[in-house]
Design an enzyme around this catalytic site. Structure first.
Site, PDB file in Angstrom:
ATOM      1  N   THR A 196       0.874  -1.180   0.000  1.00  0.00           N
ATOM      2  CA  THR A 196       0.000   0.000   0.000  1.00  0.00           C
ATOM      3  C   THR A 196       0.909   1.227   0.000  1.00  0.00           C
ATOM      4  O   THR A 196       2.074   1.127   0.403  1.00  0.00           O
ATOM      5  CB  THR A 196      -0.881   0.056   1.265  1.00  0.00           C
ATOM      6  OG1 THR A 196       0.004   0.177   2.381  1.00  0.00           O
ATOM      7  CG2 THR A 196      -1.710  -1.193   1.423  1.00  0.00           C
ATOM      8  N   GLU A 341      -5.479  -4.253  -0.273  1.00  0.00           N
ATOM      9  CA  GLU A 341      -5.711  -5.404   0.608  1.00  0.00           C
ATOM     10  C   GLU A 341      -6.798  -6.326   0.060  1.00  0.00           C
ATOM     11  O   GLU A 341      -7.041  -7.410   0.593  1.00  0.00           O
ATOM     12  CB  GLU A 341      -6.127  -4.915   2.011  1.00  0.00           C
ATOM     13  CG  GLU A 341      -5.000  -4.246   2.799  1.00  0.00           C
ATOM     14  CD  GLU A 341      -4.866  -2.751   2.524  1.00  0.00           C
ATOM     15  OE1 GLU A 341      -5.343  -2.284   1.462  1.00  0.00           O
ATOM     16  OE2 GLU A 341      -4.281  -2.054   3.367  1.00  0.00           O
ATOM     17  N   LYS A 448     -16.156  15.871  11.793  1.00  0.00           N
ATOM     18  CA  LYS A 448     -17.127  15.657  12.875  1.00  0.00           C
ATOM     19  C   LYS A 448     -17.589  17.015  13.393  1.00  0.00           C
ATOM     20  O   LYS A 448     -16.877  17.695  14.104  1.00  0.00           O
ATOM     21  CB  LYS A 448     -16.493  14.839  13.995  1.00  0.00           C
ATOM     22  CG  LYS A 448     -16.128  13.447  13.527  1.00  0.00           C
ATOM     23  CD  LYS A 448     -15.592  12.584  14.637  1.00  0.00           C
ATOM     24  CE  LYS A 448     -14.990  11.327  14.053  1.00  0.00           C
ATOM     25  NZ  LYS A 448     -13.561  11.419  13.741  1.00  0.00           N
ATOM     26  N   TRP A 453     -21.510  13.537  11.530  1.00  0.00           N
ATOM     27  CA  TRP A 453     -20.469  13.409  10.515  1.00  0.00           C
ATOM     28  C   TRP A 453     -20.884  14.097   9.222  1.00  0.00           C
ATOM     29  O   TRP A 453     -22.028  13.978   8.779  1.00  0.00           O
ATOM     30  CB  TRP A 453     -20.190  11.937  10.203  1.00  0.00           C
ATOM     31  CG  TRP A 453     -19.461  11.232  11.306  1.00  0.00           C
ATOM     32  CD1 TRP A 453     -19.086  11.770  12.498  1.00  0.00           C
ATOM     33  CD2 TRP A 453     -19.034   9.874  11.307  1.00  0.00           C
ATOM     34  NE1 TRP A 453     -18.439  10.819  13.252  1.00  0.00           N
ATOM     35  CE2 TRP A 453     -18.398   9.646  12.547  1.00  0.00           C
ATOM     36  CE3 TRP A 453     -19.114   8.832  10.396  1.00  0.00           C
ATOM     37  CZ2 TRP A 453     -17.850   8.421  12.883  1.00  0.00           C
ATOM     38  CZ3 TRP A 453     -18.562   7.608  10.740  1.00  0.00           C
ATOM     39  CH2 TRP A 453     -17.929   7.403  11.974  1.00  0.00           C
TER      40      TRP A 453
END
Ligand code: ADP
Length: 556
Positions: A196, A341, A448, A453
């Site tokens: 990654t 992944e 936030k 959110w």
């Protein structure tokens, strides 16, 4: 011992080599076309490709490479890179693709961590190899993807003082006869290793298996996934060093599609010309490369004559880009989501029969989302107390996945990243009643505000849908009352006259009032990661001390 409960079917292991063998045997004349770094166009067939991949396998064995050894690649999309994919994994070694856009120190770290025995590199990366070689003492040799004369050209300027040998790929390959049978082994054997990009800390490795590679190729080729076919000419713009070009080098031979490799020239003009000359019907890439292609097409006033579909993923596809492709150029966009992944495919936004009965606006709204899982991946969203959230298209929480092409752990790290058998993606999303997932943020990028959110991606998409905005990022800015509030950092198109207040007014009616950003700043450019994503961490650092207007007023 066979169990009386077993079925009585052949136990054929799922091996990467079988993908290429299938194409060579059943689509032997199908072409693989590459724009080489030498500048010319190279063409050959799947049959030729398999022969040379076998020659490479023999050459590696002659060099003493053993099953399980890692062979690195630092290369563009091209036929020699494809031979590396199959020659290495076919003989049981692991193909470790390395992203050359990372910092040299990170590349050296990755090569050392993976313990690469040899590294194959395109000659464009000779200066890079020159820098990193001293930091990679375990590498036994560097294999230049060219003939002996191309190494000669660079010796002296680069590669002259290297301790390890520099070998010519062509010399190694052509010394072998290709008389070689792919060995059969356990399908759980490691196949590919991808790291990654590691926006924080060192990159982490995802080690795929032959089984996961082949299953992922099957999944990728399904009609509601990429829908690849032997009638397609596929040009992967997504690099083979970025999560195996999303599996295209495996799915294309599985279906027998023609492959077209663009090499290092990824500008709009070069891509367009190659697509036209090779009758490309299908492509795939991240939004930034499409932005360049669409800009070129608009300036040059040209249209596609063969391109039908393109997969866009890696970061959110702005709805404005989807509209331009479809309404202005008649090219279907397939929005896809995944991660290293996950090999990487997870979801694709292709509509079901039920969704296709709805209004055009509703259909498009669904296709702007990241879409439905492919068989092989399961997903769920989880709230702050660990409870599973409803699939109502509104509740958003941490996205978890599992499946046979999702990692179980990172390469050479003991601790398992899994939570109750599920992999936490680090993404925050909703899932609607159709099973369509919509990414609202990376969990660390969520804003936030007063305990609620706000999706930074939604606010970015609105900004870039403004005709005068070229690119935009939305980050959290600290606020004494609300904790965090959204700040837009925008790059304007040349000759734009847009002001801060006009851009803020543009949000009216498009989102709830409390989602409207508190401020806009204009920048000349935005920082990107090695895979072309916005580097929000860096942006948050740059604007850490930015004072929002209402906070400034109160302070007076
Ligand atoms: P890296 O981790 O190396 O940057 P990956 O390609 O593995 O590269 O990145 C995976 C992440 O990219 C996902 O977890 C997600 O945050 C983001 N991503 C990928 N595709 C999309 C998409 N279509 N929409 C939004 N985000 C995406």
């Amino acid at each position: 011992m066979t169990s009386p409960l077993y079925g009585q079917m052949m136990d054929v292991p799922l091996l990467a080599s079988s993908l290429l063998s299938h194409a060579a045997r059943h689509f032997g004349d199908t072409e693989i076309v590459s724009r080489r770094i030498e500048g010319d166009i190279h063409r050959y067939t799947y049959r030729d490709c398999e022969k040379r991949a076998k020659q490479l396998a023999q050459a590696l064995i002659a060099l003493g490479v053993e099953p399980g050894d890692r062979i690195g690649t630092l290369a563009w999309n091209g036929y020699r890179h494809l031979e590396c994919y199959y020659g290495t994994t076919g003989m049981g070694a692991v193909c470790h693709t390395i992203n050359p856009r990372l910092f040299p120190d990170q590349i050296a770290f990755i090569i050392d961590h993976a313990d690469d025995a040899y590294v194959c590199f395109d000659m464009t990366f000779a200066p890079l190899v020159d820098i990193i070689a001293p930091q990679c003492p375990k590498v036994k040799g560097w294999i230049a993807l060219g003939d002996a004369s191309c190494i000669g050209e660079h010796l002296g300027q680069y590669l002259g003082n290297m301790e390890q040998p520099v070998l010519s790929y062509e010399t190694l390959v052509t010394a072998q006869d290709g008389n070689y049978e792919w060995p059969q082994f356990d399908e759980r054997t490691a196949s590919f290793l991808c790291y990654t990009s590691g926006t924080t800390g060192n990159p982490k490795g995802a080690l795929y298996s032959h089984r996961s590679t082949v299953l992922h190729a099957y999944g990728a080729a399904l009609p509601d996934a990429m829908g690849a076919s032997s009638s397609d000419s596929i040009l992967p713009v997504v690099p083979m060093f970025h999560v195996n070009a999303w599996g295209i080098p495996h799915a294309a031979p599985l279906v027998g599609a023609k492959l077209v490799f663009p090499g290092k020239d990824l500008d709009g003009k070069s891509l367009y010309e190659l697509m036209e000359s090779e009758g490309v019907t299908y492509s795939a890439g991240v939004p930034t490369v499409w932005l360049a292609l669409l800009n070129y097409m608009k300036q040059a006033d040209v249209r596609f004559s063969t391109l039908k579909r393109t997969v866009i993923g890696g970061s959110a596809c702005p709805p404005a880009m989807l509209r331009t492709f479809e309404d202005d150029y008649g090219v279907e966009v397939i929005h896809a989501w995944g991660m290293t992944e996950m090999s990487p495919l997870g979801t694709l936004a292709r509509l079901s029969w039920k969704q296709k009965q709805r209004s055009p606006d509703e259909q498009r709204a669904s296709r702007e989302k990241q879409g439905h899982v492919i068989f092989g991946v399961d997903m769920k969203i989880v709230g702050e107390e660990g409870q599973e959230l409803p699939w109502d298209g509104r509740a958003f929480g941490d996205l978890y996945v599992r499946g046979p092409w999702v990692i179980d752990r990172y390469f050479r790290r003991d601790e398992s990243p899994l939570v109750d058998g599920w992999f936490p993606t680090g993404d925050v999303s909703t899932i609607d009643a159709d099973g369509f997932m919509h990414i609202t943020d990376r969990s660390k990028d969520v804003i936030k505000s007063g305990g609620e959110w706000i999706s930074s991606i939604d606010l970015e998409n609105i900004a870039v849908s403004h005709p005068q905005v070229a690119e935009a990022a939305c980050i959290a800015c600290s606020h004494p009352k609300w904790t965090e509030r959204p700040l837009i950092v925008a790059v304007l198109r040349p000759d734009a006259t847009l002001t801060r207040d006009e851009l803020l007014a543009y949000y009216d009616g498009k989102v709830a009032k409390w989602w409207v950003p508190d401020d806009v700043v204009f920048a000349d450019e935005l920082p990107h990661t090695a895979t072309g994503k916005l580097q929000k961490l860096r942006l948050r650092e740059i604007y850490r001390n930015h004072v929002l207007p209402d906070v400034a007023e109160k302070a007076v």
